[in-house]
Design a protein around this motif. Structure first.
Motif, PDB file in Angstrom:
ATOM      1  N   SER A  30       0.695  -1.268  -0.092  1.00 26.49           N
ATOM      2  CA  SER A  30       0.029   0.201  -0.116  1.00 26.49           C
ATOM      3  C   SER A  30       0.898   1.293  -0.029  1.00 26.49           C
ATOM      4  O   SER A  30       1.948   1.113   0.092  1.00 26.49           O
ATOM      5  N   GLY A  31       0.090   2.421  -0.021  1.00 27.20           N
ATOM      6  CA  GLY A  31       0.983   3.845   0.011  1.00 27.20           C
ATOM      7  C   GLY A  31       1.217   4.206  -1.295  1.00 27.20           C
ATOM      8  O   GLY A  31       1.964   5.308  -1.145  1.00 27.20           O
ATOM      9  N   VAL A  32       0.697   3.592  -2.306  1.00 30.70           N
ATOM     10  CA  VAL A  32       0.879   3.993  -3.624  1.00 30.70           C
ATOM     11  C   VAL A  32      -0.172   4.846  -4.220  1.00 30.70           C
ATOM     12  O   VAL A  32      -1.067   3.966  -4.728  1.00 30.70           O
ATOM     13  N   ASN A  33      -0.588   6.044  -4.042  1.00 26.46           N
ATOM     14  CA  ASN A  33      -1.830   6.409  -4.403  1.00 26.46           C
ATOM     15  C   ASN A  33      -1.365   7.525  -5.429  1.00 26.46           C
ATOM     16  O   ASN A  33      -0.574   8.692  -5.195  1.00 26.46           O
ATOM     17  N   PHE A  53      -5.176  -0.425 -14.526  1.00 28.95           N
ATOM     18  CA  PHE A  53      -3.920  -0.314 -13.865  1.00 28.95           C
ATOM     19  C   PHE A  53      -3.769  -0.856 -12.597  1.00 28.95           C
ATOM     20  O   PHE A  53      -3.189  -1.928 -12.149  1.00 28.95           O
ATOM     21  N   ALA A  54      -4.777  -0.364 -11.556  1.00 29.81           N
ATOM     22  CA  ALA A  54      -4.871  -0.634 -10.338  1.00 29.81           C
ATOM     23  C   ALA A  54      -5.063  -2.272 -10.372  1.00 29.81           C
ATOM     24  O   ALA A  54      -4.586  -2.871  -9.420  1.00 29.81           O
ATOM     25  N   GLY A  55      -5.917  -2.907 -11.100  1.00 24.37           N
ATOM     26  CA  GLY A  55      -6.249  -4.176 -11.168  1.00 24.37           C
ATOM     27  C   GLY A  55      -5.185  -5.092 -11.594  1.00 24.37           C
ATOM     28  O   GLY A  55      -5.079  -6.359 -10.921  1.00 24.37           O
ATOM     29  N   LYS A  56      -4.188  -4.515 -12.073  1.00 27.04           N
ATOM     30  CA  LYS A  56      -2.979  -5.548 -12.531  1.00 27.04           C
ATOM     31  C   LYS A  56      -1.838  -4.994 -11.600  1.00 27.04           C
ATOM     32  O   LYS A  56      -0.568  -5.763 -11.604  1.00 27.04           O
ATOM     33  N   ASN A  57      -1.785  -3.949 -10.810  1.00 25.93           N
ATOM     34  CA  ASN A  57      -0.591  -3.780  -9.750  1.00 25.93           C
ATOM     35  C   ASN A  57      -1.310  -3.534  -8.318  1.00 25.93           C
ATOM     36  O   ASN A  57      -1.850  -2.353  -7.876  1.00 25.93           O
ATOM     37  N   LEU A  58      -1.087  -4.654  -7.612  1.00 23.28           N
ATOM     38  CA  LEU A  58      -1.722  -4.522  -6.279  1.00 23.28           C
ATOM     39  C   LEU A  58      -1.271  -3.592  -5.383  1.00 23.28           C
ATOM     40  O   LEU A  58       0.182  -3.266  -5.336  1.00 23.28           O
ATOM     41  N   VAL A  60      -1.528  -0.417  -5.759  1.00 25.27           N
ATOM     42  CA  VAL A  60      -1.595   1.000  -6.716  1.00 25.27           C
ATOM     43  C   VAL A  60      -2.856   1.388  -6.727  1.00 25.27           C
ATOM     44  O   VAL A  60      -3.913   0.580  -7.146  1.00 25.27           O
ATOM     45  N   TYR A  61      -3.115   2.724  -6.276  1.00 23.16           N
ATOM     46  CA  TYR A  61      -4.524   3.291  -6.488  1.00 23.16           C
ATOM     47  C   TYR A  61      -4.417   4.525  -7.307  1.00 23.16           C
ATOM     48  O   TYR A  61      -3.555   5.367  -6.983  1.00 23.16           O
ATOM     49  N   THR A 245       8.394   9.546 -12.344  1.00 24.68           N
ATOM     50  CA  THR A 245       9.180   8.188 -11.829  1.00 24.68           C
ATOM     51  C   THR A 245       8.129   7.247 -11.344  1.00 24.68           C
ATOM     52  O   THR A 245       7.038   7.469 -11.021  1.00 24.68           O
ATOM     53  N   GLY A 246       8.822   6.081 -10.894  1.00 23.62           N
ATOM     54  CA  GLY A 246       8.237   4.887 -10.231  1.00 23.62           C
ATOM     55  C   GLY A 246       6.790   4.814 -10.916  1.00 23.62           C
ATOM     56  O   GLY A 246       6.591   4.366 -12.060  1.00 23.62           O
ATOM     57  N   GLU A 247       5.839   4.437 -10.130  1.00 19.88           N
ATOM     58  CA  GLU A 247       4.470   4.021 -10.519  1.00 19.88           C
ATOM     59  C   GLU A 247       3.659   5.041 -11.488  1.00 19.88           C
ATOM     60  O   GLU A 247       2.930   4.793 -12.362  1.00 19.88           O
ATOM     61  N   VAL A 248       4.181   6.393 -11.253  1.00 19.20           N
ATOM     62  CA  VAL A 248       3.534   7.349 -12.135  1.00 19.20           C
ATOM     63  C   VAL A 248       3.956   7.187 -13.558  1.00 19.20           C
ATOM     64  O   VAL A 248       3.116   7.286 -14.280  1.00 19.20           O
TER      65      VAL A 248
END
Length: 290
Positions: A30-33, A53-58, A60-61, A245-248
């Motif tokens: 968690s913590g990736v919003n 995207f969130a459905g494939k990346n646990l 991430v919201y 960067t990262g999840e963005v």
């Protein structure tokens, strides 16, 4: 008795271990919003792509909010959000410094005037369209329609949809004062239910409850946007403050992927940037795409 106590103690220990593991796992995942704010014309695509995207990346919201292009650009410039959704180039918006932002074009959106059915008008010239929105024409009978007063409904100042419509639909003329709404969905609903009303929305909000008139004989279709025949369109931009960067970064790459560009983009009424046969720069210069 002692045996029961030992069993109970063992259960407590196991439960504690499971809770600790669950908490640690939750903390890890968690913590990736990712927060996106801005254009309501682009909102449906970012929401749908975000859910996918969130459905494939646990863990991430992707949280998507509207508010209009002006809000999105201001929020991303201040660093308050991760993504600023916009219907216009950042440099076209007063108070925004494009040098601080990075532009990610994710699709193209066609924009069309829409008219309440009772007006009985399904085609206009560009000259008539401008006259209507500047209130030089105030009754539909003046352009061959019903004897019905014209009711203008605008998007709010700062809306990218409004800026695009005024620039390319009204040849730079400013729409006359009228009631304003900050949501494309609200505007569409009001036009469909208000006799004599006219406004404008992106293609994705058009349906059979309103009339999308031809302008100078050209219909508001994706094909005509792609070829350059229909002039009222804009890129859908997602801006970041600096390089993502990262999840963005992963999310932006996901929106540009063939999976999204070939499925969600056309399904929701947008045009893939990869399908365009013309390009347009911030100054409005049109070029053919090889």
């Amino acid at each position: 008795m002692k045996r029961n106590w030992l069993i109970s103690a063992a259960i407590v220990v196991v439960a504690g271990c499971l809770l600790t593991f669950g908490y640690a796992t939750r903390q890890k995942n968690s913590g990736v919003n990712i927060t996106a704010v801005g254009s309501t014309a682009l909102q449906p695509l970012v929401e749908a792509a975000g859910e996918d995207f969130a459905g494939k990346n646990l863990g991430v919201y992707v949280n998507v909010q509207g508010g209009g292009t002006g809000t999105g650009l201001a929020q991303i410039q201040s660093g308050a959000v991760d993504l600023g959704n916009s219907d216009m180039f950042a440099g076209e918006k007063d108070g925004i410094n494009p040098q601080k932002l990075v532009d990610h074009k994710v699709s193209v959106v066609g924009i069309s005037p829409m008219i309440n059915k009772e007006a009985n008008v399904d085609h206009l010239t560009k000259k008539q369209l401008i006259a209507i929105f500047t209130k030089k024409v105030t009754n539909w009978r003046q352009v061959g329609g019903a004897d019905l007063p014209i009711i203008l409904i605008n998007r709010v100042t700062g809306s990218g949809t409004r800026a695009t419509f005024e620039k390319w639909g009204l040849d730079g003329a400013k729409s006359a004062d009228s009631q304003e709404q900050d949501s494309s969905g609200t505007v569409q609903s009001m036009v469909s239910s208000t006799p004599g009303a006219i406004s404008y929305v992106s293609f994705g909000y058009l349906n059979k409850s309103v009339i999308s008139p031809k302008i100078d004989g050209v219909a508001a279709t994706n094909e005509n946007v792609i070829s350059g025949k229909w002039p009222i369109w804009s890129y859908e931009h997602i801006y970041t403050k600096g390089q993502p960067t990262g999840e963005v970064k992963k999310f932006l790459s996901y929106i540009d992927s063939e999976h999204i560009q070939k499925t969600l983009v056309p399904k929701l009424g947008y045009i893939s940037i990869h399908d365009m046969k013309v390009s347009r720069d911030e100054n409005g210069k049109l070029n053919k795409v090889d």
